[in-house]
Design a protein around this motif. Structure first.
Motif, short mmCIF file in Angstrom:
data_model
loop_
_atom_site.label_atom_id
_atom_site.label_comp_id
_atom_site.label_asym_id
_atom_site.label_seq_id
_atom_site.Cartn_x
_atom_site.Cartn_y
_atom_site.Cartn_z
N THR A 169 0.71 -1.25 -0.35
CA THR A 169 -0.12 0.12 -0.36
C THR A 169 0.23 1.11 -0.08
O THR A 169 0.32 2.35 -0.13
CB THR A 169 -1.07 0.41 1.04
OG1 THR A 169 0.30 -0.12 2.03
CG2 THR A 169 -1.93 -0.74 0.76
N GLN A 170 2.24 0.97 0.25
CA GLN A 170 3.08 2.40 0.26
C GLN A 170 4.38 2.06 0.55
O GLN A 170 4.88 0.68 0.33
CB GLN A 170 2.11 2.88 1.39
CG GLN A 170 3.13 2.49 2.75
CD GLN A 170 2.64 3.26 4.53
OE1 GLN A 170 2.55 4.34 4.43
NE2 GLN A 170 2.92 2.55 5.36
N TYR A 171 5.46 3.39 -0.01
CA TYR A 171 6.16 3.53 0.25
C TYR A 171 6.96 4.29 1.47
O TYR A 171 5.94 4.55 2.17
CB TYR A 171 7.42 4.15 -0.72
CG TYR A 171 6.77 3.55 -1.98
CD1 TYR A 171 7.69 2.39 -2.72
CD2 TYR A 171 5.70 3.82 -3.16
CE1 TYR A 171 7.82 1.94 -3.99
CE2 TYR A 171 5.70 4.01 -3.72
CZ TYR A 171 6.53 2.37 -4.94
OH TYR A 171 6.31 2.36 -6.01
N ILE A 172 7.68 3.96 2.15
CA ILE A 172 8.01 4.44 3.59
C ILE A 172 9.59 4.64 3.57
O ILE A 172 10.27 4.01 3.59
CB ILE A 172 7.64 3.42 4.71
CG1 ILE A 172 6.92 2.71 5.20
CG2 ILE A 172 8.31 4.42 5.85
CD1 ILE A 172 6.21 1.75 5.91
N ASP A 215 3.05 6.20 -8.63
CA ASP A 215 1.89 5.42 -8.34
C ASP A 215 2.10 6.07 -7.02
O ASP A 215 0.98 5.40 -6.44
CB ASP A 215 2.43 3.66 -8.56
CG ASP A 215 3.30 3.30 -7.19
OD1 ASP A 215 4.33 3.75 -7.34
OD2 ASP A 215 3.55 2.02 -7.47
N VAL A 216 2.52 7.05 -6.53
CA VAL A 216 2.50 7.88 -5.26
C VAL A 216 1.64 8.35 -5.32
O VAL A 216 1.62 9.57 -6.14
CB VAL A 216 4.03 8.42 -4.98
CG1 VAL A 216 3.72 8.80 -3.34
CG2 VAL A 216 4.74 6.97 -4.34
N ASP A 217 1.14 8.90 -3.98
CA ASP A 217 -0.67 9.50 -4.00
C ASP A 217 0.25 11.22 -3.76
O ASP A 217 0.11 11.24 -2.36
CB ASP A 217 -1.81 9.10 -3.73
CG ASP A 217 -2.88 10.10 -3.22
OD1 ASP A 217 -2.59 11.14 -3.49
OD2 ASP A 217 -3.66 9.66 -2.08
N PRO A 255 1.98 7.14 0.45
CA PRO A 255 1.17 5.88 -0.27
C PRO A 255 0.80 5.90 -1.99
O PRO A 255 1.23 6.59 -2.46
CB PRO A 255 -0.52 6.86 0.98
CG PRO A 255 -0.10 8.44 0.41
CD PRO A 255 1.01 8.32 1.13
N LYS A 256 0.56 4.40 -1.71
CA LYS A 256 0.53 4.60 -3.95
C LYS A 256 -1.12 4.63 -3.45
O LYS A 256 -1.84 4.13 -3.29
CB LYS A 256 0.36 2.77 -3.30
CG LYS A 256 1.86 2.53 -3.23
CD LYS A 256 2.41 1.29 -3.76
CE LYS A 256 3.70 0.50 -3.24
NZ LYS A 256 3.75 -1.02 -3.69
#
Length: 137
Positions: free
Chosen positions: A37-40, A101-103, A121-122
């Motif tokens: 669901t995300q990158y950190i 794809d990052v929001d 978040p993606k």
């Protein structure tokens, strides 16, 4: 584990072509993780507070992390009328090229236990329906 095509290019470009501005000889360590669901992004920041950071998405849609810390200690000895100053100054800036794809509206950051964490978040992908009626004009 899936290999990201964007990650090595981002760090190779910034570490080798001089685009990253550094006034400190040692840059903070950075971890970049990904889940469904995300990158950190985690940046080592011992002793720093949230006021020492600026995190924003720049005009090109990329993530910019700025860190600046100034410490000044003044010690006055009345017997000799001596004034002593010690300055400590550190500055760091890094721009990370964000994947498509990052929001960008949902990016959040926080500082906790000496670590700056930025959650990226993606974009949620709508599941495509396999079957649907098609209107005939």
């Amino acid at each position: 584990m899936r290999k990201n095509s964007w990650l090595p290019e981002v760090f190779d470009d910034f570490l080798t072509n001089g685009l990253m501005q550094r006034t400190n000889a040692t840059a903070p360590a950075i971890n970049v993780m990904e889940n469904e669901t995300q990158y950190i992004v985690e940046l080592a920041a011992p002793g720093l507070r949230k006021e020492d950071f600026q995190v924003h998405v720049n005009e090109d849609g990329n993530l910019t992390i700025k860190m600046e810390q100034k410490n000044e200690v003044k010690e006055e000895n009345e017997k000799t009328h001596y004034l002593r100053r010690e300055f400590s100054y550190s500055k760091y800036e890094q721009t990370l090229l964000l994947p498509e794809d990052v929001d960008r509206e949902g990016i959040a950051a926080r500082v906790n236990d000496g670590v700056l964490r930025v959650d990226l978040p993606k974009v949620k992908k709508e599941e495509q329906k396999l079957f649907r009626p098609i209107e005939i004009d």
